[in-house]
Motif scaffolding. Structure first.
Motif, PDB file in Angstrom:
ATOM      1  N   GLY A 162       0.820  -1.205   0.000  1.00 47.84           N
ATOM      2  CA  GLY A 162       0.000   0.000   0.000  1.00 47.84           C
ATOM      3  C   GLY A 162       0.855   1.256   0.000  1.00 47.84           C
ATOM      4  O   GLY A 162       2.088   1.197   0.105  1.00 47.84           O
ATOM      5  N   ASP A 163       0.185   2.418  -0.102  1.00 45.89           N
ATOM      6  CA  ASP A 163       0.948   3.670  -0.157  1.00 45.89           C
ATOM      7  C   ASP A 163       1.599   4.014   1.175  1.00 45.89           C
ATOM      8  O   ASP A 163       2.683   4.595   1.212  1.00 45.89           O
ATOM      9  N   TYR A 164       0.950   3.634   2.293  1.00 47.21           N
ATOM     10  CA  TYR A 164       1.520   3.903   3.620  1.00 47.21           C
ATOM     11  C   TYR A 164       1.378   2.665   4.509  1.00 47.21           C
ATOM     12  O   TYR A 164       0.487   2.590   5.344  1.00 47.21           O
ATOM     13  N   PRO A 165       2.262   1.688   4.342  1.00 43.44           N
ATOM     14  CA  PRO A 165       2.161   0.453   5.137  1.00 43.44           C
ATOM     15  C   PRO A 165       2.380   0.717   6.624  1.00 43.44           C
ATOM     16  O   PRO A 165       3.314   1.434   7.003  1.00 43.44           O
ATOM     17  N   TYR A 166       1.554   0.122   7.446  1.00 44.08           N
ATOM     18  CA  TYR A 166       1.683   0.298   8.893  1.00 44.08           C
ATOM     19  C   TYR A 166       3.032  -0.195   9.391  1.00 44.08           C
ATOM     20  O   TYR A 166       3.656   0.430  10.256  1.00 44.08           O
ATOM     21  N   THR A 167       3.506  -1.296   8.832  1.00 39.37           N
ATOM     22  CA  THR A 167       4.751  -1.898   9.320  1.00 39.37           C
ATOM     23  C   THR A 167       5.989  -1.090   8.960  1.00 39.37           C
ATOM     24  O   THR A 167       7.087  -1.393   9.443  1.00 39.37           O
ATOM     25  N   ALA A 168       5.822  -0.059   8.120  1.00 32.73           N
ATOM     26  CA  ALA A 168       6.965   0.787   7.770  1.00 32.73           C
ATOM     27  C   ALA A 168       7.189   1.893   8.793  1.00 32.73           C
ATOM     28  O   ALA A 168       8.185   2.622   8.706  1.00 32.73           O
ATOM     29  N   GLU A 169       6.290   2.008   9.780  1.00 34.08           N
ATOM     30  CA  GLU A 169       6.350   3.114  10.726  1.00 34.08           C
ATOM     31  C   GLU A 169       7.048   2.723  12.036  1.00 34.08           C
ATOM     32  O   GLU A 169       7.002   1.573  12.462  1.00 34.08           O
ATOM     33  N   LYS A 170       7.661   3.724  12.672  1.00 29.79           N
ATOM     34  CA  LYS A 170       8.278   3.498  13.970  1.00 29.79           C
ATOM     35  C   LYS A 170       7.232   3.102  15.014  1.00 29.79           C
ATOM     36  O   LYS A 170       7.543   2.393  15.974  1.00 29.79           O
ATOM     37  N   LEU A 171       6.009   3.574  14.814  1.00 33.88           N
ATOM     38  CA  LEU A 171       4.947   3.256  15.772  1.00 33.88           C
ATOM     39  C   LEU A 171       4.683   1.752  15.817  1.00 33.88           C
ATOM     40  O   LEU A 171       4.336   1.207  16.872  1.00 33.88           O
ATOM     41  N   TYR A 172       4.840   1.081  14.685  1.00 34.96           N
ATOM     42  CA  TYR A 172       4.699  -0.382  14.662  1.00 34.96           C
ATOM     43  C   TYR A 172       5.747  -1.022  15.561  1.00 34.96           C
ATOM     44  O   TYR A 172       5.439  -1.898  16.373  1.00 34.96           O
ATOM     45  N   LYS A 173       7.003  -0.554  15.427  1.00 35.21           N
ATOM     46  CA  LYS A 173       8.080  -1.089  16.275  1.00 35.21           C
ATOM     47  C   LYS A 173       7.779  -0.826  17.751  1.00 35.21           C
ATOM     48  O   LYS A 173       8.020  -1.688  18.606  1.00 35.21           O
ATOM     49  N   ARG A 174       7.232   0.364  18.052  1.00 38.14           N
ATOM     50  CA  ARG A 174       6.889   0.668  19.436  1.00 38.14           C
ATOM     51  C   ARG A 174       5.810  -0.272  19.960  1.00 38.14           C
ATOM     52  O   ARG A 174       5.813  -0.651  21.139  1.00 38.14           O
ATOM     53  N   SER A 175       4.873  -0.625  19.093  1.00 39.50           N
ATOM     54  CA  SER A 175       3.809  -1.536  19.533  1.00 39.50           C
ATOM     55  C   SER A 175       4.372  -2.914  19.857  1.00 39.50           C
ATOM     56  O   SER A 175       3.879  -3.590  20.759  1.00 39.50           O
ATOM     57  N   LEU A 176       5.409  -3.322  19.139  1.00 37.55           N
ATOM     58  CA  LEU A 176       6.073  -4.591  19.445  1.00 37.55           C
ATOM     59  C   LEU A 176       6.864  -4.492  20.741  1.00 37.55           C
ATOM     60  O   LEU A 176       6.808  -5.389  21.594  1.00 37.55           O
ATOM     61  N   ASP A 177       7.577  -3.392  20.900  1.00 36.35           N
ATOM     62  CA  ASP A 177       8.384  -3.183  22.107  1.00 36.35           C
ATOM     63  C   ASP A 177       7.521  -3.072  23.359  1.00 36.35           C
ATOM     64  O   ASP A 177       8.004  -3.315  24.475  1.00 36.35           O
ATOM     65  N   PHE A 178       6.279  -2.699  23.189  1.00 32.73           N
ATOM     66  CA  PHE A 178       5.321  -2.595  24.289  1.00 32.73           C
ATOM     67  C   PHE A 178       5.100  -3.951  24.954  1.00 32.73           C
ATOM     68  O   PHE A 178       4.664  -4.043  26.101  1.00 32.73           O
ATOM     69  N   GLN A 179       5.424  -5.045  24.230  1.00 31.78           N
ATOM     70  CA  GLN A 179       5.245  -6.420  24.712  1.00 31.78           C
ATOM     71  C   GLN A 179       3.822  -6.607  25.271  1.00 31.78           C
ATOM     72  O   GLN A 179       3.623  -6.945  26.444  1.00 31.78           O
TER      73      GLN A 179
END
Length: 235
Positions: A89-106
């Motif tokens: 897509g034009d703006y993939p969610y997984t390309a964002e730092k926020l996605y990484k933060r959601s993973l780090d949130f555990q």
């Protein structure tokens, strides 16, 4: 001098609008869980973020969900406007730092609702959406916290001034995105929350036919709350 002031005002207005729309990931307020709290990550697009919800900080669906769940839970809003599940897509969610933060949130619980922006003509690819949604869900399932992952069908959309806004395709959403979301959940053995069904025929719960208003955000939170508390209520 007057021109410089105008430019400064315009820049400030753009920044305010960007924050309001959830378009700057570095300005998303990070959740701060206390020891022992159950961590809930709300993953999604502008609907999750709370774009157009009056008093977004208090009335977005993640905020209302936190109130419903109580102090034993810490609910993080990881919604990012205009994002897609599809990596094509034009703006993939997984390309964002926020996605990484959601993973780090555990997180202990992950709520994924993406698909509205995937339905747009420039984004829609059924195979890519299914593959990307599967990979996204698996990335959370693989976390050390071993979270309970729930997929959520995007809410229905309605005409606003005789058309559906933001180029979202209602027929694609209804006939392809929602069934694929349900199928992916079944294939992965995950629960699927029928948000789409909860909003059918309820145009009054939307600001622009696509984004829920305050009562709509509350219905969304209540639907998710029931799914968390009563697993047998979801497919």
């Amino acid at each position: 001098m007057a021109a410089a002031i105008v430019i400064i005002i315009l820049i400030l207005l753009v920044l305010v609008l960007a924050v309001y729309m959830g378009m700057l990931d570095r300005l998303h307020i990070p959740p701060r869980p206390r020891p022992g709290q159950i961590r809930v990550a709300c993953v999604g697009d502008s609907i999750t973020y709370g774009f157009f919800v009056r008093g977004q900080l208090w009335n977005s669906y993640p905020s209302v969900l936190h109130k419903l769940l109580g102090e034993d839970y810490c609910v993080g809003n990881f919604g990012f406007s205009n994002r897609t599940a599809s990596t094509d897509g034009d703006y993939p969610y997984t390309a964002e730092k926020l996605y990484k933060r959601s993973l780090d949130f555990q997180p202990d619980i992950v709520l994924i609702m993406l698909g509205s922006n995937d339905s747009k003509p420039n984004n829609w690819n059924a195979e890519s959406y299914a593959r990307s949604l599967t990979e996204l869900a698996r990335s959370y399932m693989a976390l050390d916290s071993r979270p309970r992952v729930l997929l959520m069908t995007p809410p229905s959309v309605f005409h606003f001034w005789k058309k559906v806004l933001w180029t979202i395709q209602g027929d694609v959403l209804e006939n392809e995105v929602v069934p694929i979301c349900r199928r992916v959940a079944e294939e992965l053995g995950l629960e699927c929350v029928d948000v789409h069904g909860a909003f059918l025929g309820k145009k009054e719960l939307f600001v622009d036919g696509c984004h829920p208003n305050v009562p709509g955000a509350r219905l969304l939170a209540e639907t998710v709350y029931q799914a968390i508390k009563e697993p047998e209520s979801v497919s």
